[in-house]
Design a protein around this motif. Structure first.
Motif, PDB file in Angstrom:
ATOM      1  N   ASP A 559       0.848  -1.192   0.000  1.00 49.60           N
ATOM      2  CA  ASP A 559       0.000   0.000   0.000  1.00 49.60           C
ATOM      3  C   ASP A 559       0.881   1.239   0.000  1.00 49.60           C
ATOM      4  O   ASP A 559       1.549   1.537   1.001  1.00 49.60           O
ATOM      5  CB  ASP A 559      -0.916  -0.009   1.225  1.00 49.60           C
ATOM      6  CG  ASP A 559      -2.027   1.051   1.125  1.00 49.60           C
ATOM      7  OD1 ASP A 559      -1.902   1.955   0.267  1.00 49.60           O
ATOM      8  OD2 ASP A 559      -2.995   0.974   1.903  1.00 49.60           O
ATOM      9  N   LEU A 560       0.897   1.942  -1.128  1.00 52.24           N
ATOM     10  CA  LEU A 560       1.657   3.188  -1.283  1.00 52.24           C
ATOM     11  C   LEU A 560       0.723   4.342  -1.606  1.00 52.24           C
ATOM     12  O   LEU A 560       1.153   5.378  -2.127  1.00 52.24           O
ATOM     13  CB  LEU A 560       2.704   3.033  -2.399  1.00 52.24           C
ATOM     14  CG  LEU A 560       3.698   1.872  -2.252  1.00 52.24           C
ATOM     15  CD1 LEU A 560       4.617   1.810  -3.473  1.00 52.24           C
ATOM     16  CD2 LEU A 560       4.515   2.021  -0.978  1.00 52.24           C
ATOM     17  N   SER A 561      -0.530   4.190  -1.308  1.00 48.78           N
ATOM     18  CA  SER A 561      -1.542   5.168  -1.708  1.00 48.78           C
ATOM     19  C   SER A 561      -1.384   6.494  -0.965  1.00 48.78           C
ATOM     20  O   SER A 561      -0.745   6.581   0.085  1.00 48.78           O
ATOM     21  CB  SER A 561      -2.943   4.598  -1.469  1.00 48.78           C
ATOM     22  OG  SER A 561      -3.147   4.340  -0.092  1.00 48.78           O
ATOM     23  N   SER A 562      -2.001   7.518  -1.559  1.00 47.92           N
ATOM     24  CA  SER A 562      -2.078   8.850  -0.945  1.00 47.92           C
ATOM     25  C   SER A 562      -0.708   9.394  -0.578  1.00 47.92           C
ATOM     26  O   SER A 562      -0.431   9.802   0.545  1.00 47.92           O
ATOM     27  CB  SER A 562      -2.987   8.812   0.292  1.00 47.92           C
ATOM     28  OG  SER A 562      -4.305   8.466  -0.068  1.00 47.92           O
ATOM     29  N   SER A 585      -3.362   4.079  -5.292  1.00 47.59           N
ATOM     30  CA  SER A 585      -4.275   5.179  -5.608  1.00 47.59           C
ATOM     31  C   SER A 585      -3.795   6.504  -5.029  1.00 47.59           C
ATOM     32  O   SER A 585      -2.963   6.559  -4.120  1.00 47.59           O
ATOM     33  CB  SER A 585      -5.673   4.850  -5.085  1.00 47.59           C
ATOM     34  OG  SER A 585      -5.659   4.741  -3.676  1.00 47.59           O
ATOM     35  N   GLN A 586      -4.355   7.584  -5.595  1.00 46.90           N
ATOM     36  CA  GLN A 586      -4.110   8.948  -5.117  1.00 46.90           C
ATOM     37  C   GLN A 586      -2.619   9.289  -5.116  1.00 46.90           C
ATOM     38  O   GLN A 586      -2.041   9.745  -4.144  1.00 46.90           O
ATOM     39  CB  GLN A 586      -4.704   9.135  -3.717  1.00 46.90           C
ATOM     40  CG  GLN A 586      -6.161   8.758  -3.585  1.00 46.90           C
ATOM     41  CD  GLN A 586      -7.058   9.484  -4.593  1.00 46.90           C
ATOM     42  OE1 GLN A 586      -6.847  10.660  -4.876  1.00 46.90           O
ATOM     43  NE2 GLN A 586      -8.052   8.776  -5.131  1.00 46.90           N
ATOM     44  N   PHE A 599      -1.298  -8.876 -11.305  1.00 49.99           N
ATOM     45  CA  PHE A 599      -1.811  -7.584 -11.756  1.00 49.99           C
ATOM     46  C   PHE A 599      -3.122  -7.733 -12.527  1.00 49.99           C
ATOM     47  O   PHE A 599      -3.878  -6.774 -12.645  1.00 49.99           O
ATOM     48  CB  PHE A 599      -0.758  -6.851 -12.603  1.00 49.99           C
ATOM     49  CG  PHE A 599       0.179  -6.019 -11.773  1.00 49.99           C
ATOM     50  CD1 PHE A 599       0.020  -4.646 -11.682  1.00 49.99           C
ATOM     51  CD2 PHE A 599       1.208  -6.612 -11.061  1.00 49.99           C
ATOM     52  CE1 PHE A 599       0.870  -3.876 -10.904  1.00 49.99           C
ATOM     53  CE2 PHE A 599       2.065  -5.856 -10.286  1.00 49.99           C
ATOM     54  CZ  PHE A 599       1.904  -4.485 -10.200  1.00 49.99           C
ATOM     55  N   ASP A 600      -3.393  -8.908 -13.034  1.00 51.78           N
ATOM     56  CA  ASP A 600      -4.657  -9.135 -13.728  1.00 51.78           C
ATOM     57  C   ASP A 600      -5.827  -9.275 -12.754  1.00 51.78           C
ATOM     58  O   ASP A 600      -6.982  -9.314 -13.170  1.00 51.78           O
ATOM     59  CB  ASP A 600      -4.563 -10.410 -14.588  1.00 51.78           C
ATOM     60  CG  ASP A 600      -3.627 -10.214 -15.771  1.00 51.78           C
ATOM     61  OD1 ASP A 600      -3.312  -9.056 -16.092  1.00 51.78           O
ATOM     62  OD2 ASP A 600      -3.213 -11.227 -16.359  1.00 51.78           O
ATOM     63  N   THR A 601      -5.536  -9.352 -11.457  1.00 52.75           N
ATOM     64  CA  THR A 601      -6.597  -9.546 -10.464  1.00 52.75           C
ATOM     65  C   THR A 601      -6.993  -8.258  -9.758  1.00 52.75           C
ATOM     66  O   THR A 601      -7.990  -8.237  -9.037  1.00 52.75           O
ATOM     67  CB  THR A 601      -6.151 -10.568  -9.400  1.00 52.75           C
ATOM     68  OG1 THR A 601      -5.067 -10.020  -8.633  1.00 52.75           O
ATOM     69  CG2 THR A 601      -5.691 -11.869 -10.045  1.00 52.75           C
ATOM     70  N   PHE A 602      -6.229  -7.182  -9.940  1.00 50.74           N
ATOM     71  CA  PHE A 602      -6.514  -5.944  -9.221  1.00 50.74           C
ATOM     72  C   PHE A 602      -7.559  -5.111  -9.959  1.00 50.74           C
ATOM     73  O   PHE A 602      -7.599  -5.097 -11.194  1.00 50.74           O
ATOM     74  CB  PHE A 602      -5.234  -5.138  -9.021  1.00 50.74           C
ATOM     75  CG  PHE A 602      -4.162  -5.887  -8.281  1.00 50.74           C
ATOM     76  CD1 PHE A 602      -4.464  -6.582  -7.126  1.00 50.74           C
ATOM     77  CD2 PHE A 602      -2.857  -5.927  -8.750  1.00 50.74           C
ATOM     78  CE1 PHE A 602      -3.492  -7.292  -6.440  1.00 50.74           C
ATOM     79  CE2 PHE A 602      -1.876  -6.623  -8.086  1.00 50.74           C
ATOM     80  CZ  PHE A 602      -2.192  -7.315  -6.929  1.00 50.74           C
ATOM     81  N   GLU A 603      -8.388  -4.407  -9.203  1.00 49.62           N
ATOM     82  CA  GLU A 603      -9.481  -3.631  -9.780  1.00 49.62           C
ATOM     83  C   GLU A 603      -9.132  -2.149  -9.849  1.00 49.62           C
ATOM     84  O   GLU A 603      -8.051  -1.714  -9.437  1.00 49.62           O
ATOM     85  CB  GLU A 603     -10.750  -3.853  -8.957  1.00 49.62           C
ATOM     86  CG  GLU A 603     -11.198  -5.308  -8.934  1.00 49.62           C
ATOM     87  CD  GLU A 603     -12.460  -5.507  -8.117  1.00 49.62           C
ATOM     88  OE1 GLU A 603     -12.944  -4.526  -7.498  1.00 49.62           O
ATOM     89  OE2 GLU A 603     -12.967  -6.645  -8.088  1.00 49.62           O
ATOM     90  N   ASN A 604     -10.074  -1.380 -10.369  1.00 49.43           N
ATOM     91  CA  ASN A 604      -9.845   0.053 -10.594  1.00 49.43           C
ATOM     92  C   ASN A 604      -9.396   0.792  -9.342  1.00 49.43           C
ATOM     93  O   ASN A 604      -8.557   1.699  -9.409  1.00 49.43           O
ATOM     94  CB  ASN A 604     -11.123   0.714 -11.127  1.00 49.43           C
ATOM     95  CG  ASN A 604     -11.456   0.258 -12.529  1.00 49.43           C
ATOM     96  OD1 ASN A 604     -11.154  -0.867 -12.910  1.00 49.43           O
ATOM     97  ND2 ASN A 604     -12.096   1.114 -13.321  1.00 49.43           N
ATOM     98  N   ASN A 605      -9.968   0.415  -8.191  1.00 51.16           N
ATOM     99  CA  ASN A 605      -9.666   1.184  -6.982  1.00 51.16           C
ATOM    100  C   ASN A 605      -8.211   1.070  -6.554  1.00 51.16           C
ATOM    101  O   ASN A 605      -7.759   1.827  -5.701  1.00 51.16           O
ATOM    102  CB  ASN A 605     -10.585   0.770  -5.832  1.00 51.16           C
ATOM    103  CG  ASN A 605     -10.545  -0.723  -5.567  1.00 51.16           C
ATOM    104  OD1 ASN A 605      -9.723  -1.445  -6.117  1.00 51.16           O
ATOM    105  ND2 ASN A 605     -11.451  -1.187  -4.720  1.00 51.16           N
ATOM    106  N   SER A 606      -7.466   0.150  -7.139  1.00 47.31           N
ATOM    107  CA  SER A 606      -6.035   0.079  -6.852  1.00 47.31           C
ATOM    108  C   SER A 606      -5.278   1.243  -7.473  1.00 47.31           C
ATOM    109  O   SER A 606      -4.135   1.517  -7.071  1.00 47.31           O
ATOM    110  CB  SER A 606      -5.442  -1.237  -7.368  1.00 47.31           C
ATOM    111  OG  SER A 606      -5.952  -2.341  -6.653  1.00 47.31           O
TER     112      SER A 606
END
Length: 693
Positions: A559-562, A585-586, A599-606
């Motif tokens: 998790d490297l988001s925001s 994200s962000q 990477f084929d399993t991750f959705e848009n919110n990633s």
């Protein structure tokens, strides 16, 4: 011929030296075992007993790797064999061969031919097969221990009622199954200790035959498939010192008659489904030292226990008990273990708890306790485990715990504590785990953490910790889990990595999210080869994602988001085949999202909030050039980001566009001149170039 030797008054050696008789010399060369048998034929000891022992030896040695039969004295007397005891008449009365690594089927058919055998102890071996019905022939047995073996059950018929002199019967953990011959106990009225626990018997109600054994002092029926209730007749066993029924499927209320067992010192009823309140009669059990009643459905308060001031261990976790802890508990001088977790207790704790007792384990977690943490629980210097998490405790952590050098596990998280951590707690030398998350603890982590050589887990998230982590944290060389999220810690991650460089390779979890860290994500994080979780989200990190993170082969969560990360997502991260959670994200990432594997399993919110990203799973398609272009090297990418970030990059583009336009006009003039005739300057230039080649 042996009698001839004895009558002559000469030893075997003398006969051999003085006799010319070949048969006598042959006797002197006889094998030791034959000589032993011959010796006992002329002695008062039973020859049959020796033959039985030799047969026992030969039978078990075929399958056992043991030295149990090796040690014998030179007298050749069977009574000097290891584990063998005889009476004054030379008859074998005791066989004690526990813990001897014996294997194979127990040959009871000839062991029970020893007519004087009173004690048979073969516990803690690897004996297997059924317990043969020949056991019924050991009619003089007073002590039988076959515990902790690998037996498969009883031979049919299972009948041992003839063992009427038996006083001690130990069969716990011996692998017995099917049905125990309970009716056989009717003749064993002299039984003092009965251990049948930890055997997978067929389900059965509490055996009524046991209730007639009024001389019993120890009764162990733990984990052996008993169902139903405890009969009221249990009160008849007034000599009981220990009653163990834990790990069964028993239900109903505890009968008040249990209060008749005034000699009881240990009562273990955990892991059942008992209901109701603690019976009134418990107050009579003033000799009780161990009371274990965890994992049932008890309700009500602990008022009946306030009279039991000899308690050493009290375990009542995972029930539905309520009310306050009696004030008398603070005066209990023998208390070592107090475990009341996962109930509904309320109110303040006795503030003198542990002031006179050598407490070792205190687990009061997951209740509704209020008030302050009692300050004397480590006064005697013996406290090892302190769990008080999940309550409504207030105030500060008492300073007295900074001197609790015996503490191994300190968890007071999820309360309403405030203030600072007392100086010294961070550096307790034997502390393995510290959990103070979800409080309002202030101030930084202090430099005394260098003394925490055993510290493995540090959970201090959701507090108000501030400042930079001290450089001395690198000396906490056992640290594997660090969770400092939701604080006000600051500094750059490169500095943090330098401080932690001695212990980086043993980390499995790092959570530094929601702090004030800044700067780049250091490449050296790729050396955390055993890391499973990395959370650096909600900080002010900049620059690119280092491709070295692809070396974290066991990483499961990233998790490297925001943050303010830029550049492309390294395609090397597709090699993280265990990655189950990804959140980027962000940020300000650009370019195509890597494809394949996890990477084929991750959705848009990633990837939300990164306007420059394209490709699956986003609806924004990448251009051909974007798909073909490999990620820029980190230095060049960093350089480009700084150029475009300053606005200078657009000037370069315009200059390139202008130069291209001028070059195009010049070439147009050349082509135009060709149509009018060959220009001499151009032909001369081409010719000179051919000559040079």
């Amino acid at each position: 011929m042996v009698f001839v030797i004895k009558i002559s008054g000469l030893g075997c050696g003398s006969v051999c030296r003085t006799s010319s008789n070949k048969s006598i010399k042959h006797l002197c060369r006889v094998h030791l075992s034959t000589l032993s048998i011959s010796f006992f034929a002329s002695s008062p000891f039973s020859p049959g007993s020796l033959q039985i022992l030799m047969k026992l030896k030969s039978t078990l040695l075929q399958t056992s790797n043991t030295s149990a039969f090796d040690s014998r004295e030179s007298s050749n007397s069977m009574c000097n064999f290891t584990g063998i005891t005889c009476n004054s008449q030379g008859s074998i009365t005791k066989i004690k061969l526990s813990h001897q690594n014996l294997t194979g089927v127990l040959p009871l058919d000839f062991i029970c031919q020893l007519q004087s055998l009173e004690k048979l102890s073969l516990g803690f071996n690897n004996l297997n097969g059924p317990i043969m019905e020949d056991l019924k022939n050991c009619v003089k047995l007073q002590y039988l221990n076959l515990s902790n073996n690998l037996f498969t059950g009883w031979s049919v018929p299972a009948e041992i009622s003839s063992l009427s002199q038996l006083q001690y019967l130990y069969l716990e953990g011996s692998g017995l199954s099917q049905t125990f011959p309970w009716k056989s106990l009717q003749n064993m009225t002299g039984l003092v200790q009965l251990y049948l626990g930890n055997n997978p018997f067929n389900p059965f109600p509490f055996p009524k035959e046991v209730l007639q054994l009024t001389n019993l002092t120890w009764l162990d029926l733990c984990n052996c498939s008993i169902h139903g209730t405890i009969p009221a007749e249990i009160g008849n066993l007034k000599e009981l010192i220990y009653l163990g029924l834990w790990g069964n499927n028993m239900t109903g209320k505890i009968p008040v008659e249990i209060g008749n067992l005034v000699n009881l010192r240990k009562l273990s009823l955990s892991h059942n489904s008992f209901i109701g309140k603690l019976p009134v009669g418990l107050r009579n059990l003033t000799k009780l030292e161990v009371f274990h009643f965890s994992m049932n459905n008890l309700e009500g308060n602990l008022s009946e226990l306030r009279f039991l001031n000899n308690l050493v261990s009290l375990r009542l976790c995972e029930n539905e008990l309520s009310g306050q802890v009696p004030a008398e508990f603070g005066e209990f001088k023998k208390l070592v273990i107090l475990s009341l977790c996962y109930n509904s207790f309320t109110g303040p704790l006795p503030q003198n708890l542990g002031s006179s007792a050598k407490l070792y384990i205190v687990n009061l977690s997951m209740n509704f306790f209020t008030g302050q943490i009692p300050q004397y629980m480590c006064k005697q210097g013996t406290l090892s485990v302190l769990y008080m998490y999940g309550n409504n405790l207030t105030g500060e952590i008492p300073a007295s715990y900074a001197n609790c050098s015996t503490l191994l596990d300190f968890r007071v998280n999820n309360n309403s504590l405030s203030g600072t951590i007392p100086t010294g707690i961070w550096g307790l030398p034997h502390l393995l785990n510290i959990d103070i998350k979800w409080k309002s603890i202030e101030d930084p982590i202090t430099s005394d953490i260098k003394n925490a050589k055993s510290l493995s887990t540090l959970y201090a998230g959701h507090n108000c910790l501030s400042g930079e982590l001290p450089a001395e944290i690198s000396k906490a060389t056992s640290l594997k889990f660090i969770q400092l999220s939701d604080n006000q810690l600051s500094g750059t991650l490169p500095n943090l990595v330098i401080k932690l460089k001695r212990i980086l390779t043993i980390f499995t979890t790092i959570d530094l999210s929601s702090n004030k860290f800044e700067g780049e994500i250091p490449e050296v994080l790729g050396k955390l080869t055993v890391l499973r979780l990395l959370n650096l989200s909600h900080n002010s990190l900049t620059s690119h994602i280092p491709s070295s993170l692809a070396n974290l082969s066991g990483l499961e969560s990233l998790d490297l988001s925001s943050n303010r990360l830029t550049g492309q997502i390294p395609i090397q991260l597709t090699s993280l085949t265990f990655l189950a959670m990804l959140n980027l994200s962000q940020n300000q990432l650009t370019g195509p999202i890597p494809q394949g594997k996890q990477f084929d399993t991750f959705e848009n919110n990633s990837y939300d909030g990164n306007l420059g990203l394209c490709g699956f799973p986003l609806s924004v398609n990448c251009s051909t050039n974007e798909l073909l272009s490999p990620p820029l090297p980190s230095i060049l990418q960093e350089h480009n980001d700084s150029i475009f970030g300053s606005g200078f990059g657009w000037k370069v583009v315009l200059m390139g566009y202008g130069c291209g336009l001028l070059f195009g006009l010049a070439m147009g003039c050349v082509v135009f001149n060709f149509k009018r005739g060959n220009p001499k300057w151009l032909l001369r230039f081409v010719k000179e170039n051919k000559t040079q080649r």
